[in-house]
Design a protein around this motif. Structure first.
Motif, mmCIF file in Angstrom:
data_model
loop_
_atom_site.group_PDB
_atom_site.id
_atom_site.type_symbol
_atom_site.label_atom_id
_atom_site.label_comp_id
_atom_site.label_asym_id
_atom_site.label_seq_id
_atom_site.Cartn_x
_atom_site.Cartn_y
_atom_site.Cartn_z
ATOM 1 N N LYS A 274 0.831 -1.199 0.000
ATOM 2 C CA LYS A 274 0.000 0.000 0.000
ATOM 3 C C LYS A 274 0.877 1.266 0.000
ATOM 4 C CE LYS A 274 -1.950 1.666 3.784
ATOM 5 N NZ LYS A 274 -2.794 1.772 4.978
ATOM 6 N N TYR A 275 1.966 1.240 0.765
ATOM 7 C CA TYR A 275 2.851 2.393 0.856
ATOM 8 C C TYR A 275 3.650 2.599 -0.429
ATOM 9 C CZ TYR A 275 1.649 2.686 5.748
ATOM 10 O OH TYR A 275 0.957 2.821 6.910
ATOM 11 N N PHE A 276 4.047 1.502 -1.064
ATOM 12 C CA PHE A 276 4.739 1.619 -2.340
ATOM 13 C C PHE A 276 3.832 2.234 -3.395
ATOM 14 C CE2 PHE A 276 7.702 -1.774 -0.768
ATOM 15 C CZ PHE A 276 8.851 -1.000 -0.857
ATOM 16 N N PRO B 254 5.012 7.922 -7.011
ATOM 17 C CA PRO B 254 5.593 9.068 -7.717
ATOM 18 C C PRO B 254 6.877 9.582 -7.045
ATOM 19 C CG PRO B 254 3.238 9.367 -7.485
ATOM 20 C CD PRO B 254 3.603 8.173 -6.666
ATOM 21 N N PHE B 255 6.858 9.623 -5.722
ATOM 22 C CA PHE B 255 8.038 10.088 -4.990
ATOM 23 C C PHE B 255 9.202 9.114 -5.161
ATOM 24 C CE2 PHE B 255 10.529 10.126 -1.001
ATOM 25 C CZ PHE B 255 11.092 11.393 -1.136
ATOM 26 N N LEU B 256 8.924 7.824 -5.095
ATOM 27 C CA LEU B 256 9.966 6.824 -5.246
ATOM 28 C C LEU B 256 10.543 6.818 -6.666
ATOM 29 C CD1 LEU B 256 8.357 3.933 -3.165
ATOM 30 C CD2 LEU B 256 10.244 5.438 -2.483
ATOM 31 N N GLY C 82 14.409 7.568 -7.436
ATOM 32 C CA GLY C 82 15.171 6.604 -8.226
ATOM 33 C C GLY C 82 15.765 7.231 -9.472
ATOM 34 N N THR C 83 14.945 8.002 -10.183
ATOM 35 C CA THR C 83 15.405 8.655 -11.407
ATOM 36 C C THR C 83 16.491 9.679 -11.097
ATOM 37 O OG1 THR C 83 13.197 8.368 -12.342
ATOM 38 C CG2 THR C 83 14.654 9.915 -13.464
ATOM 39 N N PHE C 84 16.272 10.475 -10.051
ATOM 40 C CA PHE C 84 17.245 11.489 -9.662
ATOM 41 C C PHE C 84 18.592 10.843 -9.344
ATOM 42 C CE2 PHE C 84 19.556 13.844 -6.436
ATOM 43 C CZ PHE C 84 19.636 15.101 -7.004
#
Length: 181
Positions: free
Chosen positions: A3-5, A10-12, A16-18
């Motif tokens: 549920k948290y994932f 969007p934040f994760l 990850g991309t950053f």
């Protein structure tokens, strides 16, 4: 946990991309630097030094640069007085990598993203050259203020400008930008 994932996806993805972009660009930059001998100045730092000299000579024809024979840096002279050394860390590549990583993490349309990265990187480069030129002149006139100028004021200047570029990117061009202007 799932549920948290889903909730923070969007934040994760942003994180990850950053970090992936930052790590890849830093790795490529390190490979570039490793192509130079131990006491050799890299070509970007040399170009920043030459551009800084050109800017200073617009206002003071007694400004010059000279390559150090002992270490990989350029000596910067203002009014024929040695005021600063330009090392690899002065070329703003690490700041540009940070800028690019953020823009990629909040990417928008491909062409817009690429143009903003190119324009923003060029803007940071030019402002960095101006930063070094102004800093050198200020150190000449106010040598006792060098720790404050170099350690506080000018990092604040360059990082503030990058932050403003990020704000412009997120608000105007990223996929999260407001569509109603």
């Amino acid at each position: 946990m799932k549920k948290y994932f889903i909730l923070y996806k969007p934040f994760l993805i942003f994180l990850g991309t950053f970090f992936l972009t930052y790590i890849v660009l830093t790795f490529l930059y390190q490979r570039f630097l490793n192509g130079f001998e131990e006491n050799q100045i890299d070509s970007v730092t040399r170009m920043v030094s030459e551009n800084t000299e050109q800017v200073l000579q617009l206002f003071n024809d007694e400004s010059s640069i000279e390559e150090s024979t002992a270490s990989p840096y350029m000596k910067l002279f203002y009014n024929q007085k040695y005021v600063a050394r330009i090392v690899e860390g002065c070329n703003a590549i690490s700041v540009i990598i940070l800028f690019i990583s953020f823009v990629v993490a909040f990417s928008g349309k491909l062409l817009t993203t690429l143009l903003f990265i190119f324009g923003g990187s060029l803007f940071i480069y030019v402002l960095n050259v101006l930063r070094i030129a102004v800093l050198s002149a200020l150190i000449f006139y106010f040598p006792k203020q060098e720790p404050f100028l170099h350690g506080v004021l000018f990092p604040l200047y360059i990082y503030s400008l990058v932050f403003v570029l990020w704000l412009i990117w997120v608000r105007k061009f990223s996929r999260y930008a407001s569509k109603d202007s």
